[in-house]
Design an enzyme around this catalytic site. Structure first.
Site, PDB file in Angstrom:
ATOM      1  N   SER A 153      -0.157   2.493   5.437  1.00 36.98           N
ATOM      2  CA  SER A 153       0.548   1.986   6.602  1.00 36.98           C
ATOM      3  C   SER A 153      -0.408   1.713   7.759  1.00 36.98           C
ATOM      4  O   SER A 153      -1.274   0.865   7.648  1.00 36.98           O
ATOM      5  CB  SER A 153       1.664   2.955   6.974  1.00 36.98           C
ATOM      6  N   ASP A 178       1.512   0.265   1.004  1.00 37.10           N
ATOM      7  CA  ASP A 178       2.830   0.000   1.580  1.00 37.10           C
ATOM      8  C   ASP A 178       2.810  -0.505   3.020  1.00 37.10           C
ATOM      9  O   ASP A 178       3.527   0.008   3.879  1.00 37.10           O
ATOM     10  CB  ASP A 178       3.724   1.233   1.470  1.00 37.10           C
ATOM     11  N   HIS A 305       8.207   5.351   1.414  1.00 29.66           N
ATOM     12  CA  HIS A 305       7.081   4.712   2.093  1.00 29.66           C
ATOM     13  C   HIS A 305       5.753   5.413   1.813  1.00 29.66           C
ATOM     14  O   HIS A 305       4.719   4.767   1.657  1.00 29.66           O
ATOM     15  CB  HIS A 305       7.381   4.695   3.599  1.00 29.66           C
TER      16      HIS A 305
END
Length: 356
Positions: A153, A178, A305
């Protein structure tokens, strides 16, 4: 709205707050409480069961100190960068597997975990990139080993920006977990609401771990038991635990994390792996790039996530296979049958002769 689809900014539901003085870990001020049967299920796990050692790196000419977790002794270095509100321990369970084939270094980024800097709220992309460069310089000097950057991320954005600069000469691979520009940019408008909607105070670390799992931000209890404690700090004035990272105060930097990310990712001159938790994440640039074979993409099923936390064994296998497939050794890409040149000094040359 399903916040799991927003997957990329001040990440899902985990993290916050921090004081101006250096923060150690949640364990440093853990109140004395007798464990209950329920709390034992969510009791913290120590990092030493997964990493081999920890280290503080002091950056010259500053008061910045970055905390690292390290594992393994051979192979290239998988340098792990966590997402916003997480910590280096986000990679703990996967590191225990990766270290069998490679070295692992997981860094607590500025304003997170046990790292302490002069300005913990400066999460600009340039500052975070410079932090990573400074840590690598402190660790390896001018002769770094082959580096595979693995970023989740926000940390994935940092990894991409570093790779796109093309100044880390030993960079041998890039793994992004992700985060996709299109989805991230679209989610920015919702992030303050998501951050403020999280539970803000916890009576114990066990409660925070339990909330992270039951709330769905993490799906692996063991990983949560390792990673959550360092995302917290104890607030004496409130007699409870609060978030270590003050993400809601860094909004001015969010757009800079993700703007132009897809083109920077595609332009990075190293083997690339994109791990996604869902198929709806590719924007136009990445869709075209993927069709042209410019990077490897894997959609990891049955995960949220935080792929590296939810399915650490699968994540570790993907990293190890990526290193093997691209023949990344401790000094870079290894070509079968081609011997690596001996260092110049071993051949009788002085450093001065080598430069000339």
């Amino acid at each position: 709205m399903d916040s799991s689809k927003l997957g990329s900014v001040p990440e899902e539901e985990q993290h916050r707050k921090e004081s101006n003085k250096p923060v150690v870990s949640a364990f440093a001020s853990l109140p004395d409480r007798r464990p209950t049967k329920s709390s034992e299920k969510y009791s913290p796990l120590d990092w030493s069961g997964f990493f081999d050692r920890e280290e503080d790196v002091c950056i010259p000419d500053s008061n910045d100190v970055f905390h690292l977790y390290m594992a393994g002794t051979e192979g290239p270095v998988v340098f792990c960068l966590h997402g916003g509100g997480y910590s280096g321990l986000s990679f703990a369970l996967s590191a225990s597997k990766i270290k069998e084939k490679a070295r692992v270094v997981a860094m607590d980024l500025r304003g997170h975990g046990k790292s302490s800097t002069e300005n913990d709220l400066d999460l600009s992309i340039e500052t975070m990139c410079n932090d990573v460069f400074a840590v690598l310089k402190a660790l390896y000097g001018d002769s770094p080993p082959a580096i595979v950057l693995a970023g989740h991320s926000m940390g994935g954005s940092v990894a991409v920006h570093i790779a796109a600069k093309k100044t880390l000469r030993s960079l041998a691979g890039l793994v992004v977990v992700d985060v996709v520009e299109g989805t991230a940019m679209a989610s920015l408008v919702h992030m303050q609401k998501i951050l403020s909607g999280r539970m803000q105070h916890f009576s114990s670390i066990e409660k925070a771990i339990e909330w992270s799992v039951r709330g769905g931000s993490l799906r692996n209890i063991d990983s949560a038991r390792v990673s959550i404690p360092t995302t917290l700090k104890y607030d004496d004035s409130k007699n409870c635990y609060v978030y270590r990272a003050r993400l809601e105060e860094t909004e001015q930097y969010w757009r800079g994390w993700y703007e132009g990310l897809s083109e920077k990712f595609l332009s990075s001159p190293v083997p690339k792996l994109l791990l996604l938790s869902g198929t709806d994440r590719l924007d136009r640039a990445l869709t075209i790039g993927q069709m042209q074979g410019k990077f490897q993409m894997v959609v990891v099923r049955h995960t949220g996530h935080a792929i590296q936390e939810d399915v650490p064994d699968e994540f570790a296998t993907l990293i190890i296979n990526f290193i093997s497939r691209n023949r990344i050794g401790p000094h870079g890409v290894e070509i079968p049958g081609l011997a690596r040149p001996k260092p110049a000094q071993a051949q009788g040359q002085s450093p001065a002769q080598t430069k000339s």
